[in-house]
Enzyme design. Structure first.
Site, PDB file in Angstrom:
ATOM      1  N   LYS A 109     -18.280  51.069 186.450  1.00 46.96           N
ATOM      2  CA  LYS A 109     -18.536  49.865 185.817  1.00 46.96           C
ATOM      3  C   LYS A 109     -19.996  49.738 185.798  1.00 46.96           C
ATOM      4  O   LYS A 109     -20.461  49.121 186.482  1.00 46.96           O
ATOM      5  CB  LYS A 109     -17.802  48.575 186.506  1.00 46.96           C
ATOM      6  CG  LYS A 109     -17.373  47.531 185.591  1.00 46.96           C
ATOM      7  CD  LYS A 109     -18.454  46.890 184.936  1.00 46.96           C
ATOM      8  CE  LYS A 109     -19.412  45.804 185.776  1.00 46.96           C
ATOM      9  NZ  LYS A 109     -20.526  45.393 185.219  1.00 46.96           N
TER      10      LYS A 109
ATOM     11  N   GLU B  83     -25.003  48.623 198.498  1.00 46.38           N
ATOM     12  CA  GLU B  83     -26.408  48.919 198.400  1.00 46.38           C
ATOM     13  C   GLU B  83     -27.212  47.733 197.745  1.00 46.38           C
ATOM     14  O   GLU B  83     -27.025  47.720 196.379  1.00 46.38           O
ATOM     15  CB  GLU B  83     -26.774  50.180 197.664  1.00 46.38           C
ATOM     16  CG  GLU B  83     -26.158  51.638 197.986  1.00 46.38           C
ATOM     17  CD  GLU B  83     -26.816  51.797 199.601  1.00 46.38           C
ATOM     18  OE1 GLU B  83     -27.690  51.397 199.924  1.00 46.38           O
ATOM     19  OE2 GLU B  83     -26.200  52.545 200.255  1.00 46.38           O
TER      20      GLU B  83
ATOM     21  N   CYS C 284     -35.403  48.589 193.810  1.00 48.12           N
ATOM     22  CA  CYS C 284     -35.053  47.932 194.772  1.00 48.12           C
ATOM     23  C   CYS C 284     -35.971  48.070 195.959  1.00 48.12           C
ATOM     24  O   CYS C 284     -36.027  47.179 196.799  1.00 48.12           O
ATOM     25  CB  CYS C 284     -33.468  48.476 195.341  1.00 48.12           C
ATOM     26  SG  CYS C 284     -33.509  49.971 195.262  1.00 48.12           S
TER      27      CYS C 284
ATOM     28  N   GLU D 249     -36.467  37.958 196.601  1.00 50.40           N
ATOM     29  CA  GLU D 249     -36.751  39.318 195.900  1.00 50.40           C
ATOM     30  C   GLU D 249     -36.858  38.900 194.400  1.00 50.40           C
ATOM     31  O   GLU D 249     -35.860  38.202 193.583  1.00 50.40           O
ATOM     32  CB  GLU D 249     -35.401  40.088 195.764  1.00 50.40           C
ATOM     33  CG  GLU D 249     -35.521  41.551 195.090  1.00 50.40           C
ATOM     34  CD  GLU D 249     -34.319  42.435 194.999  1.00 50.40           C
ATOM     35  OE1 GLU D 249     -33.245  41.898 194.866  1.00 50.40           O
ATOM     36  OE2 GLU D 249     -34.444  43.545 195.153  1.00 50.40           O
TER      37      GLU D 249
END
Ligand code: NAD
Length: 495
Positions: A188, A264, A299, A398
């Site tokens: 997906k 993750e 990331c 973040e």
């Protein structure tokens, strides 16, 4: 000689927009689609199939059937290897198409997509293919009266939910090991970048991967993604994306069938520069690239720069100098280093953090302005904040954009304390010419990857993943190969 520009090639590009279920390209069951916008121009790129729970149902059924018929997991590993090597070769042969789709879909510079994303995808499939007929099972050291086998078997149906920042590579990190170990895999992709996953499906079919073994369901997270994560016949959900969604998926796994769940997630990675850094220019250039590469949508972006107070002013000037080389420009020009932010939502989010930083009292020492106003694209000049303190949200949260926060320290213990003061633990880096300092630091840093005198080193042989709220699994290396298997103990009593 190839005289076509990337713009010419983009013009000439044709691509698929349907879902890939049970060996066929199909519209979504509802017939609905969603729009894909090129973030560099604001123009409509495509209407893509919007899969929901009905499509998930069909795909999971096909995946289960393929698994139970053993058309894939029952093949000798060497045969799976041969098909996957063929797949890797096809991916490599289509690298221009992958690179163009990636750049058009999510705004990254074409040279990055050609130089990293496309080859890394092929390499990941190739590496896992090559590994699979070289891993052995175990015989346990037990009594002479028995033979005790410890064997690994495929999990079954694996659903991979992936993000938009490295759409193909993040998918490959799941697909490579999960297919190599014999699972049926449903991908997906992010609703912001589904096009390369659909090309991956096309090539999987051409490579000879049987129907139902590899499927792609474009769609939204709260629709197709959630239906996969809650499905009782999905054996594993493997995810790359934000920590907030990762937490949801863990609870979906718990609410449903306790499927294996590997997350993750996000990061806020600290980049420490000690006063004894050997090559200040190299460290500064790297600090700039660690936050500017891929528009900061990485990331492991080195988003918190911790500099020893004795070299702080000099170092910040150098970082500014190198950041000036990272000016946003048209992603389809070969020399562009910074492209467009993925979409309007992310663009607003990054700009709002730049405002928050200033209102919290940090100094915007460089950049941070929206640029390329003559386009309808989403371009932001990388930003550098100084005078950042650990209580500020730009230090803690973040941002997932090109925003660098600089803080100083006076001792290595203070640097480690500052670095570890985060809910995340994905990556961390240290620049020093003293090997003892480097080793002491790398042991103390609570992060899945530590870079010493570099940023972003690594290859397929190294596990990748996070401590703390950066995740709970590892991609790449044999660690990833093993996570897509169950361990079976068989005790055989001897006469
Ligand atoms: P996101 O969490 O918004 O979306 C990731 C995927 O999850 C998408 O496919 C999305 O459709 C899906 N999703 C969203 N809501 C869902 C739901 N309720 N149920 C099921 N699926 C759902 O993340 P993003 O914005 O695509 O990517 C950016 C994030 O990814 C950042 O936090 C970044 O740090 C992280 N990331 C982590 C790694 C890593 O290896 N640790 C690598 C790349 C990106």
């Amino acid at each position: 000689m190839d005289t076509m520009t990337w713009h010419d090639k983009a013009e000439a590009l044709s691509f698929r927009t349907q879902a890939f279920i049970n060996g066929h390209f199909v519209d979504s069951a509802s017939g609905e689609t969603f729009e894909i916008i090129n973030p560099a121009t604001g123009h409509l790129l495509a209407h893509v199939a919007r899969c929901t729970d009905q499509d998930v149902e069909l795909a999971v059924r096909a995946a289960r059937q393929a698994f139970e018929n053993r058309v894939w997991c029952g093949l000798p590993p060497a045969e799976r290897k041969a098909i996957l090597l063929n797949y890797a070769k096809l991916i490599d042969e289509h690298k221009e198409e992958f690179a163009l789709l990636e750049s058009l879909d999510m705004g990254k510079p074409i040279s990055d997509a050609m130089g990293y994303d496309a080859p890394a995808t092929a390499r990941c499939v190739q590496w896992n293919a090559e590994a699979i007929d070289k891993v052995y099972d175990e015989v346990a050291p037990v009594t002479e009266g028995a033979l005790a086998l410890v064997t690994r078997e495929a999990l079954g149906v694996v659903a991979a939910i992936v993000p938009w920042n490295f759409p193909t590579v993040m998918a490959a990190w799941k697909i490579g090991p999960a297919l190599a170990t014999g699972n049926s895999v449903i991908v997906k992709p992010s609703e912001k970048s589904p096009l390369t996953a659909i090309l991956l499906a096309d090539l999987a079919k051409q490579a000879g991967i049987p129907a139902g073994v590899f499927q792609v369901l474009p769609g939204f997270g709260h629709e197709a993604g959630q239906a996969l994560a809650l499905h009782n016949d999905v054996d594993c959900i493997t995810f790359t994306g934000s920590t907030a969604v990762g937490k949801k998926l863990l609870s979906f796994a718990g609410e449903s069938n306790l499927k294996r769940a590997f997350m993750e997630c996000g990061g806020k990675s600290p980049h420490i520069v000690h006063h004894d850094v050997k090559d200040m220019e190299k460290a500064a250039a790297t600090a700039a690239s660690a936050i500017c590469y891929n528009q900061g949508e990485v990331c492991t972006a080195g988003s918190r720069l911790l500099v020893h107070s004795s070299i702080k002013d000099e170092f910040i000037e150098l970082v500014k100098k190198y950041m000036a080389n990272w000016q946003p420009a048209d992603p389809l020009e070969s020399d562009t280093r910074v492209g467009a932010i993925v979409d309007a939502t992310q663009y607003e989010r990054v700009l709002s953090y730049i405002n928050i930083g200033q209102s919290e009292g940090a100094t915007l020492a460089y950049g941070g302005k929206p640029v390329m106003g003559h386009t309808d694209g989403f371009f932001i000049q990388p930003a550098l904040f100084t005078d950042v303190t650990p209580d500020m949200s730009i230090y803690k949260e973040e941002i997932f954009g090109p925003v660098l926060c600089v803080t100083s320290f006076d001792s290595i213990d203070e640097a480690i304390q500052l670095a570890n003061d985060s809910e995340y633990g994905l990556a961390a880096g240290i620049w020093t010419s003293d090997m003892s300092t480097a080793i002491k630091c790398s042991r103390a840093l609570r992060a899945g990857t530590v870079f010493v005198n570099n940023w972003d080193g690594g290859d397929m042989t190294m596990p990748f993943g996070g401590y703390k709220q950066s995740g709970n699994g590892r991609d790449k290396s044999l660690h990833a190969l093993h996570k897509y298997t169950e361990v079976k103990s068989t005790w055989i009593e001897l006469d």
